[in-house]
Structures are given as structure tokens and as C-alpha cells.
Motif scaffolding. Structure first.
Motif, short mmCIF file in Angstrom:
data_model
loop_
_atom_site.label_atom_id
_atom_site.label_comp_id
_atom_site.label_asym_id
_atom_site.label_seq_id
_atom_site.Cartn_x
_atom_site.Cartn_y
_atom_site.Cartn_z
N ALA A 268 48.63 39.56 39.92
CA ALA A 268 49.37 39.05 38.77
C ALA A 268 48.60 37.94 38.07
O ALA A 268 48.49 37.93 36.83
N LEU A 269 48.07 37.01 38.84
CA LEU A 269 47.33 35.90 38.24
C LEU A 269 46.05 36.38 37.56
O LEU A 269 45.64 35.81 36.54
N ALA A 270 45.42 37.43 38.09
CA ALA A 270 44.22 37.97 37.45
C ALA A 270 44.53 38.45 36.04
O ALA A 270 43.68 38.35 35.14
N LEU A 271 45.75 38.93 35.83
CA LEU A 271 46.15 39.40 34.50
C LEU A 271 46.68 38.26 33.63
O LEU A 271 46.33 38.15 32.45
N LEU A 272 47.54 37.44 34.21
CA LEU A 272 48.28 36.45 33.42
C LEU A 272 47.51 35.14 33.27
O LEU A 272 47.68 34.44 32.26
N GLU A 273 46.72 34.78 34.26
CA GLU A 273 45.96 33.52 34.23
C GLU A 273 44.56 33.77 34.78
O GLU A 273 44.26 33.43 35.92
N PRO A 274 43.71 34.37 33.97
CA PRO A 274 42.36 34.70 34.47
C PRO A 274 41.58 33.51 34.98
O PRO A 274 40.63 33.67 35.77
N GLY A 275 41.95 32.31 34.57
CA GLY A 275 41.26 31.12 35.04
C GLY A 275 41.70 30.65 36.41
O GLY A 275 41.08 29.74 36.98
N ALA A 276 42.75 31.25 36.96
CA ALA A 276 43.21 30.87 38.30
C ALA A 276 42.12 31.19 39.32
O ALA A 276 41.44 32.20 39.22
N ARG A 277 41.98 30.31 40.30
CA ARG A 277 40.87 30.46 41.24
C ARG A 277 41.40 30.51 42.68
O ARG A 277 42.18 29.66 43.10
N ARG A 278 40.98 31.55 43.40
CA ARG A 278 41.34 31.65 44.81
C ARG A 278 40.49 30.66 45.60
O ARG A 278 39.27 30.61 45.45
N VAL A 279 41.15 29.86 46.43
CA VAL A 279 40.44 28.89 47.26
C VAL A 279 40.87 29.11 48.70
O VAL A 279 42.06 29.08 49.02
N ARG A 280 39.89 29.33 49.57
CA ARG A 280 40.16 29.57 50.99
C ARG A 280 39.36 28.60 51.84
O ARG A 280 38.32 28.10 51.42
N GLY A 281 39.83 28.38 53.04
CA GLY A 281 39.11 27.54 53.99
C GLY A 281 39.70 27.72 55.37
O GLY A 281 40.60 28.55 55.58
N PRO A 282 39.24 26.94 56.32
CA PRO A 282 39.81 27.01 57.67
C PRO A 282 41.31 26.71 57.65
O PRO A 282 41.72 25.61 57.26
N GLU A 283 42.12 27.69 57.98
CA GLU A 283 43.58 27.55 58.10
C GLU A 283 44.29 27.30 56.77
O GLU A 283 45.40 26.78 56.76
N PHE A 284 43.71 27.70 55.67
CA PHE A 284 44.47 27.64 54.41
C PHE A 284 43.94 28.68 53.43
O PHE A 284 42.78 29.10 53.50
N THR A 285 44.81 29.09 52.54
CA THR A 285 44.44 29.96 51.43
C THR A 285 45.44 29.73 50.32
O THR A 285 46.60 29.38 50.57
N GLY A 286 45.01 29.91 49.09
CA GLY A 286 45.93 29.70 47.98
C GLY A 286 45.25 29.87 46.65
O GLY A 286 44.10 30.29 46.55
N TRP A 287 45.99 29.50 45.60
CA TRP A 287 45.51 29.66 44.23
C TRP A 287 45.55 28.32 43.50
O TRP A 287 46.57 27.62 43.51
N LEU A 288 44.44 27.98 42.89
CA LEU A 288 44.35 26.80 42.04
C LEU A 288 44.56 27.24 40.60
O LEU A 288 43.82 28.09 40.09
N ARG A 289 45.56 26.66 39.97
CA ARG A 289 45.91 27.02 38.59
C ARG A 289 45.94 25.77 37.74
O ARG A 289 46.15 24.67 38.25
N GLY A 290 45.75 25.94 36.44
CA GLY A 290 45.83 24.82 35.53
C GLY A 290 44.51 24.51 34.87
O GLY A 290 43.47 25.08 35.22
#
Length: 329
Positions: free
Chosen positions: A97-119
Motif C-alpha cells: 500500500a505504501l509503495a503505491l500511496l507514499e512512494p517516499g516511505a522507506r522500509r527500515v529493519r534492524g536487530p529485533e525491529f522492522t517498520g516504515w519511515l514516512r514523512g
């Protein structure tokens, strides 16, 4: 507990997470037992995926994918064999969904976390949104939207034992170590952290121990847990997310902010619903009272996560976070 009782108990949480209330009623009306919950909600999520594939515009497709993400997440609120699959489907649908609606959103992963940076890249500040025991980043999209509307960047995450990571990690009480790694990965000097339900403890613990947390807010966050008094369903969920009953009890024993509260020297807001009464859980008012710069917002008619009282706190919390974060730059 009957299916009807379970559906009634989850009503405000599910609709607060963004499910259409009429669709929720239609889906839950056909449940014969709580065991049917997960499969029924998964089917609805898949229907939204089908609509996304058939959509005539990228906007409609993105909106259907967001709906799918919400339904897949809420499917996990009752235990069933496909819960891990549904959590992964929610994560995938949100990303698409974010790839379509907010192409600038960035997936950020690391040890024991994952998520999306938006804005925006030049945002006035960055907010980390932390979910709770059985919640996930897909549940609080309305809060993320409110913060984005105020010009902030938002990192909505799953941490240990949460959402997309529930199948491969276990809950940990020293959550500030995870938040520290998040801040490193985001490459920002400071953040505000807002935590919901058990995430409220995580936010407060991080504010006490991670110096780059500049402000914190909790919504229905616990000040203390008492394992022996917790309702059986809560203990069951915590046992699954911790990996064993012994690990769950040890985790619950660590959830006590009495000693940490005086060390939260940044602005702190705690939000509680007056109808949020869970045996074995002490709500956030003592945290605000003991923290040097704590403020408490009580919504008398609010339930857990205050899904039945969104207008009474959501905008206020978003404004408070914005003010607290930008005024201490």
C-alpha cells in the motif's frame, strides 16, 4: 467466552484500528466460536487483496491494500493456527500500500525491529510509534496519519514479539535497547516515542534509559503488572509472546516503572481511559505523577486503547507530541 462476547469485547479496538464497523458486524455475526475469528478475518483480508488487484486506479488499489492490512492484523487478536501467516500478510499488504500511496516511505529493519519511515525528509522531528503486546504497526495508522499531518516524520515499528516479528522473536522488558538501535538506523539525533498499551511501558522505559528520546507519550500504558492477578487470556497471550510461562512471569515482574519514573526527565504525557480496568494492571496516572515533567490525560468514558473515544485524545496527543518535540529542538 462465546464468539458474540469476544466480538463485543473487541469492537472498539477493531473499529479504532480502522475496520469498517458495518463490515465488522457482518463478519462477526457469522462466527460460531472464537476459533472461527482468525479464518473469517483472513478471508476478509484476502477479499480486499482481490479488490486491490481488480482496482482501476493505483489510489483505489492502495486503499484496498490498507484495508487488507488492517483485517489481517485484527485476525491475529484471537489465537489460531494461521496467526503468523496473517501477521506476515498484514506486513506485506501495508508495504504494498505504501509503495503505491507514499512512494517516499522507506522500509527500515534492524536487530529485533522492522517498520516504515514516512514523512518529509525535512520534517520538524521524528516520532517512533511502538505497539503493545498483541498489536502491531498496522493497528495505529490513524495516529501515524495525525502525526504526519502535523509535519512530523513517523516510524511505525514492530519490535520483539510484535507483529511481523512475533513468530521469530520474544518480548523483552529492556526495550530501550531496541529503540536505541532504531534511532541509530534512522540516522536522527533525537526522537519522540509514543507507545500504546504495553507499548506505553516500552515508551516510558525508553524515555528513562535512552538519552536520545526527547519526549514520550503513553496511551493505555501499564505502570505495573501483577502476573498473579492478570486475566487468563492476557497471561496466555504473554506466554505465547514470551515463549514460555516462566519467561512470561519473569517479563511481567519487570514491568514496574516506580523506580524509573523519576528518571524520565523529558516531557511525558500519559493517557488513560476511565473504563480501562484490567485486573493486575496499574494504569498510567502514577507514572505521570512521579515523572518530573509528567502530564496525565484521563478520558472517563474511554476503554482500553480508547477506541471508543478517539476524538477525546487523538488530536490532543498529536498536538502535544508535536509541541513537545519541536519546542525542545
Amino acid at each position: 467466552m462465546s464468539a458474540a462476547e469476544f466480538a463485543a469485547a473487541q469492537w472498539s479496538r477493531a473499529t479504532g484500528a480502522g475496520l469498517d464497523p458495518h463490515a465488522y458486524q457482518r463478519v462477526t455475526a457469522g462466527l460460531e466460536s472464537v476459533a472461527d475469528w482468525g479464518p473469517a478475518f483472513e478471508r476478509t483480508g484476502r477479499e480486499h487483496l482481490r479488490r486491490a488487484r481488480a482496482a482501476e486506479s493505483w489510489l483505489s488499489a492502495g486503499e484496498e491494500l490498507l484495508r487488507a492490512a488492517r483485517w489481517f492484523h485484527v485476525a491475529t487478536l484471537a489465537p489460531f493456527a494461521g496467526a503468523d501467516r496473517s501477521a506476515a500478510a498484514a506486513d506485506d499488504a501495508l508495504g504494498r500500500a505504501l509503495a503505491l500511496l507514499e512512494p517516499g516511505a522507506r522500509r527500515v529493519r534492524g536487530p529485533e525491529f522492522t517498520g516504515w519511515l514516512r514523512g518529509p525528509a525535512d520534517a520538524a522531528g521524528t516520532v517512533v510509534v511502538v505497539p503493545g503486546l498483541d498489536s502491531a504497526k498496522e493497528e495505529f495508522l490513524d495516529l501515524a496519519s495525525a502525526l504526519l499531518d502535523r509535519g512530523l516524520a513517523v516510524f511505525a515499528m514492530d519490535g520483539p514479539g510484535q507483529g511481523a516479528l512475533a513468530a521469530t522473536t520474544a518480548v523483552r522488558a529492556d526495550y530501550h535497547r531496541v529503540v536505541g538501535r532504531v534511532i541509530d538506523a534512522l540516522g536522527v539525533p533525537r526522537v519522540a516515542v509514543v507507545g500504546l498499551s504495553l507499548g506505553g511501558y516500552y515508551a516510558a522505559e525508553s524515555a528513562a534509559r535512552e538519552p536520545r528520546v526527547a519526549a514520550a507519550a503513553t496511551v493505555s500504558g501499564p505502570f505495573r503488572l501483577d502476573w498473579d492477578e492478570l486475566p487468563e487470556p492476557v497471561r496466555d497471550v504473554l506466554t505465547r509472546r514470551a515463549g514460555s510461562a516462566a519467561a512470561a512471569r519473569a517479563f511481567a515482574d519487570q514491568v514496574d516503572l516506580a523506580a524509573l519514573a523519576p528518571h524520565i526527565t523529558v516531557p511525558l504525557l500519559t493517557v488513560d481511559g476511565g473504563q480501562d480496568v484490567i485486573p493486575g494492571v496499574t494504569n498510567g496516572e502514577p507514572l505521570a505523577r512521579l515523572a518530573p515533567h509528567g502530564t496525565h490525560l484521563s478520558v472517563p468514558h474511554g476503554d482500553h486503547l480508547l477506541g471508543n473515544a478517539r476524538p477525546d485524545w487523538l488530536s490532543q496527543v498529536a498536538d502535544w507530541i508535536t509541541r513537545a518535540l519541536t519546542s525542545t529542538r
